[in-house]
Design a protein around this motif. Structure first.
Motif, mmCIF file in Angstrom:
data_model
loop_
_atom_site.group_PDB
_atom_site.id
_atom_site.type_symbol
_atom_site.label_atom_id
_atom_site.label_comp_id
_atom_site.label_asym_id
_atom_site.label_seq_id
_atom_site.Cartn_x
_atom_site.Cartn_y
_atom_site.Cartn_z
ATOM 1 N N GLY A 193 0.813 -1.189 0.000
ATOM 2 C CA GLY A 193 0.000 0.000 0.000
ATOM 3 C C GLY A 193 0.850 1.242 0.000
ATOM 4 N N ASN A 194 0.191 2.412 0.147
ATOM 5 C CA ASN A 194 0.936 3.660 0.116
ATOM 6 C C ASN A 194 1.551 3.955 1.482
ATOM 7 N N ILE A 195 2.337 5.044 1.513
ATOM 8 C CA ILE A 195 3.054 5.405 2.740
ATOM 9 C C ILE A 195 2.071 5.745 3.850
ATOM 10 N N ARG A 196 0.992 6.438 3.499
ATOM 11 C CA ARG A 196 0.021 6.823 4.526
ATOM 12 C C ARG A 196 -0.547 5.597 5.235
ATOM 13 N N THR A 197 -0.844 4.559 4.471
ATOM 14 C CA THR A 197 -1.359 3.331 5.081
ATOM 15 C C THR A 197 -0.342 2.720 6.028
ATOM 16 N N LYS A 198 0.906 2.685 5.590
ATOM 17 C CA LYS A 198 1.944 2.087 6.429
ATOM 18 C C LYS A 198 2.183 2.903 7.696
ATOM 19 N N VAL A 199 2.153 4.224 7.541
ATOM 20 C CA VAL A 199 2.329 5.070 8.727
ATOM 21 C C VAL A 199 1.169 4.880 9.693
ATOM 22 N N TRP A 200 -0.057 4.783 9.147
ATOM 23 C CA TRP A 200 -1.212 4.573 10.012
ATOM 24 C C TRP A 200 -1.139 3.236 10.738
ATOM 25 N N ILE A 201 -0.548 2.247 10.096
ATOM 26 C CA ILE A 201 -0.379 0.952 10.774
ATOM 27 C C ILE A 201 0.579 1.103 11.953
ATOM 28 N N ILE A 255 7.774 -3.692 17.608
ATOM 29 C CA ILE A 255 6.893 -4.080 16.499
ATOM 30 C C ILE A 255 6.860 -2.977 15.432
ATOM 31 N N SER A 256 6.745 -1.714 15.889
ATOM 32 C CA SER A 256 6.729 -0.600 14.935
ATOM 33 C C SER A 256 8.047 -0.512 14.183
ATOM 34 N N ARG A 257 9.148 -0.742 14.902
ATOM 35 C CA ARG A 257 10.462 -0.667 14.255
ATOM 36 C C ARG A 257 10.605 -1.742 13.185
ATOM 37 N N CYS A 258 10.171 -2.956 13.523
ATOM 38 C CA CYS A 258 10.258 -4.040 12.547
ATOM 39 C C CYS A 258 9.408 -3.740 11.314
ATOM 40 N N PHE A 259 8.187 -3.235 11.583
ATOM 41 C CA PHE A 259 7.305 -2.942 10.459
ATOM 42 C C PHE A 259 7.865 -1.805 9.603
ATOM 43 N N ALA A 260 8.305 -0.711 10.292
ATOM 44 C CA ALA A 260 8.842 0.422 9.547
ATOM 45 C C ALA A 260 10.108 0.040 8.798
ATOM 46 N N ASN A 261 10.931 -0.802 9.407
ATOM 47 C CA ASN A 261 12.169 -1.228 8.750
ATOM 48 C C ASN A 261 11.871 -2.001 7.462
ATOM 49 N N ARG A 262 10.850 -2.847 7.535
ATOM 50 C CA ARG A 262 10.494 -3.669 6.375
ATOM 51 C C ARG A 262 9.825 -2.852 5.281
ATOM 52 N N GLN A 263 8.882 -1.982 5.694
ATOM 53 C CA GLN A 263 8.031 -1.329 4.715
ATOM 54 C C GLN A 263 8.515 0.053 4.286
ATOM 55 N N LEU A 264 9.351 0.714 5.118
ATOM 56 C CA LEU A 264 9.756 2.081 4.792
ATOM 57 C C LEU A 264 11.266 2.243 4.669
ATOM 58 N N ILE A 265 11.999 1.796 5.705
ATOM 59 C CA ILE A 265 13.428 2.092 5.755
ATOM 60 C C ILE A 265 14.186 1.337 4.670
ATOM 61 N N VAL A 293 1.085 3.851 13.622
ATOM 62 C CA VAL A 293 0.339 4.596 14.654
ATOM 63 C C VAL A 293 -0.652 3.677 15.352
ATOM 64 N N LEU A 294 -1.306 2.785 14.577
ATOM 65 C CA LEU A 294 -2.270 1.864 15.171
ATOM 66 C C LEU A 294 -1.613 0.941 16.184
ATOM 67 N N ILE A 295 -0.393 0.494 15.882
ATOM 68 C CA ILE A 295 0.339 -0.366 16.826
ATOM 69 C C ILE A 295 0.564 0.374 18.139
ATOM 70 N N ALA A 296 0.991 1.657 18.021
ATOM 71 C CA ALA A 296 1.208 2.443 19.239
ATOM 72 C C ALA A 296 -0.097 2.677 19.985
ATOM 73 N N LEU A 297 -1.196 2.933 19.233
ATOM 74 C CA LEU A 297 -2.480 3.189 19.887
ATOM 75 C C LEU A 297 -3.007 1.958 20.615
ATOM 76 N N VAL A 298 -2.776 0.779 20.025
ATOM 77 C CA VAL A 298 -3.203 -0.448 20.702
ATOM 78 C C VAL A 298 -2.488 -0.593 22.041
#
Length: 644
Positions: free
Chosen positions: A13-21, A213-223, A23-28
């Protein structure tokens, strides 16, 4: 570093979706911690409600019952000794009050099943008291016939036994309820400590889990995709050849960015970019770009910079950049901006304020780097300015939220303080009566009986000590209302010296005052309360100092630990024996004292006053010997105008 766990979170998906994911992890995690905190606080509120609505009323009503019954006994005994029926009638009138108090205790205890034993005991006491009252009403109204009636004498003896038993039962019930209140308070304290520890550990675990979890996700999908683009850029600058990126999802901006970059490099190989094209890019870039000559003159700007400052491009070119910097940040801009760039170093995110045509200040982050010629001479200075007005508004909003939370906590503590003050106030009346009676006994004894006169003197001294403790308790428990006004350290010091003059003279102590604040620096404080706290610290230092010792008082300005604002630091140092290291952590706890005759509330009141001013106070041992107490008061850059 690749993270295998991130494969679970593969999202096309797009960057906004990945960023929202992310944020969702942190909100949970935040939601879990919030629910736990809400449940814990709810349980504690229920327990405190029980303490407020049952434990405290039962203990208070029990004490009132004991005192009223003692008063009734005294009137009956006076009637028996003097033969006056008026005393017996007054004693009978108190019976309605005692029965009403017992009925109130019964209603309160019936509100919770855990007080069933107490309710049964109160029922039994009601029955016993009714029997006692009926017999007492019959006997004490016939006091003149007791000596001639054997039946009345037997009833008097039985009545005395009932009276003693009832008084003991009332006292036992009062002690039991008082112990129950104390035990409940101790239990709540343990619950609060346990809850704090649990919530702290839960917060840390949730924070660590959400971060990983956020770091792993961001590393895979963004970094990783962005790193790949960075490698493409480096490879192109070195070899002018890069591989075409694989075909990806059309909604993935990073993948589209990589594809666009590859397409751009292919076009750059075949075309030359004209100066007008570069100028057009500069003018329409999203940030505010300013190009300076070596003498700090504006030689190039883009449209956003001109729009932000409110000038046209023609008006800005040829001007010095520091003409558009506000006066309150010009020194910082020159020292940490222009001077750093003049040395050929980079400047990153320096916070300054721009001045527009309308003389409006705009907070901004300034960054700059030097562009050099082949012979290493400075050709130009490239500057980028980003408007951070919205960020400042957000920070101010967060600060207001923090202040509102602190006020809510203060209101809760004030309610507890009012309860403490009411209890202390109720104790002062009987204490005053005791002191007056002892003084009367002492005056009547005179020199007739030295032993009892000495005992009366000791009792009077202990009553005065207890009265002092109650006054300190009232002061500590009562919520403070600050009456802020402008003052100065010399003015506060002068008024404090008047308060401690007698103690200083008696001890022969020398005061050394070192004022580094200056005579004109304004301090916004409640003068009366601050002098009370300041006097307490200095008197404490004098009392612990040896004869003809020295007490040092100094004041200076220092920077807080977070380097966000200045603060006033006031030190009171003595050359006494110092503080036991094992007791330093308890110095400001109520009722803790190391001085003979002390109430243990002086330093607690000092801390309360200083904290109401937004500061803090600490106590420790000085490396040179003796104890040192330090007051930290915030000194804001722009304090509000207060009345003189």
């Amino acid at each position: 570093m690749n993270c295998k766990l991130s494969k679970i979170f593969f999202v096309a998906g797009n960057i906004r979706t990945k960023v929202w994911i992310c944020v969702l992890i942190a909100l949970v995690g935040y939601f879990i911690a919030t629910l736990s905190s809400f449940y814990s606080n709810s349980r504690q509120a229920e327990r405190l409600a029980t303490l407020q609505t049952i434990h405290f009323p039962l203990a208070r009503l029990s004490d009132e019952t004991v005192n009223t019954f003692k008063n009734q006994i005294a009137k009956y005994e006076n009637a028996f000794l003097t033969g006056e029926t008026d005393q017996a009638i007054e004693g009978n009138h108190l019976s309605a009050t005692i029965l009403q108090l017992l009925e109130q205790m019964k209603k309160v205890s019936d509100q919770n099943t855990i007080f069933s034993p107490e309710a049964a005991l109160i029922d039994e006491l009601q029955k016993q008291y009714n029997e006692f009252y009926q017999l007492a009403a019959e006997v004490y109204l016939r006091t003149q016939s007791i000596e001639t009636s054997l039946e009345l004498q037997q009833k008097v003896q039985h009545l005395g036994n009932m009276q003693t038993r009832l008084l003991n039962d009332f006292l036992d019930l009062s002690q039991h309820l008082a112990h129950s209140v104390e035990q409940h308070i101790q239990d709540e304290r343990r619950h609060a400590q346990t809850n704090t520890l649990f919530l702290g550990l839960l917060f840390v675990l949730v924070l660590i889990s959400a971060t990983l979890i956020s770091r792993c996700f961001a590393n895979r999908q963004l970094i990783e995709p962005l790193t790949h683009i960075q490698e493409m850029v480096v490879r192109f600058t070195q070899t002018r050849e890069i591989l075409r990126p694989p075909q990806g999802n059309q909604d993935d901006e990073i993948n589209n960015l990589a594809a666009s970059f590859w397409s751009m490099t292919e076009e750059l190989k075949q075309t030359m970019v004209s100066k007008s094209y570069v100028d057009n890019i500069i003018k329409h870039m999203s940030g505010c770009l300013m190009v300076l000559s070596s003498d700090r003159t504006l030689i190039k700007i883009n449209n956003n910079a001109a729009t932000l400052l409110g000038f046209s491009e023609e008006e800005l070119l040829g001007c010095q950049i520091d003409e558009f910097i506000s006066n309150d940040t010009i020194t910082v801009f020159k020292n940490f901006g222009l001077n750093v760039l003049a040395r050929g170093e980079e400047v990153n995110n320096l916070e300054i304020c721009l001045m527009t045509r309308q003389r409006t200040k705009i907070p901004a982050l300034f960054s700059g780097s030097v562009m050099r010629s082949p012979d290493r001479e400075i050709e130009a200075i490239i500057c980028v300015v980003n408007d951070i007005t919205q960020r400042k508004k957000t920070e101010e909003m967060l600060r207001k939220v923090a202040v509102e939370r602190a006020l809510a906590k203060t209101a809760s503590l004030a309610a507890i303080g009012e309860l403490t003050s009411s209890i202390a106030h109720e104790m002062r009346n009987p204490l005053s009566s005791i002191k007056m009676n002892i003084q009367t006994i002492q005056q009547n004894l005179g020199s007739k009986d030295a032993l009892f006169s000495e005992l009366a003197e000791i009792t009077c001294q202990q009553s005065l000590r207890l009265e002092t403790m109650l006054n300190d308790l009232l002061s500590y428990g009562k919520p403070l209302q600050l009456n802020l006004s402008r003052s100065s350290f010399p003015e506060l010091m002068q008024k404090t010296l008047v308060a401690i003059a007698q103690e200083k003279k008696n001890k022969g102590v020398i005061l050394e005052i070192n004022n580094s604040l200056g005579d004109d620096l304004p301090l916004v404080v409640d003068v009366e309360l601050f002098i009370r706290a300041f006097t307490n610290l200095i008197l404490n230092a004098i009392q612990w100092s040896p004869k003809e010792g020295t007490v040092q008082i100094s004041a200076r300005i220092a920077q807080s630990q977070d380097d966000q604002e200045n603060q006033v630091v006031i030190l009171v140092r003595d050359n006494g024996p110092g503080i036991n290291p094992e007791k330093i952590g308890r110095l400001f706890q109520p009722f803790f004292t190391t001085r003979e005759g002390g109430t243990g509330l002086g330093l607690a009141n000092v801390r309360k006053i200083i904290e109401y001013h937004g500061g803090m106070v600490t106590g420790n041992n000085s490396p040179d010997g003796g104890a040192v107490f330090t007051i930290f008061l915030p000194l804001l850059p722009q304090q509000p105008a207060m009345r003189a």
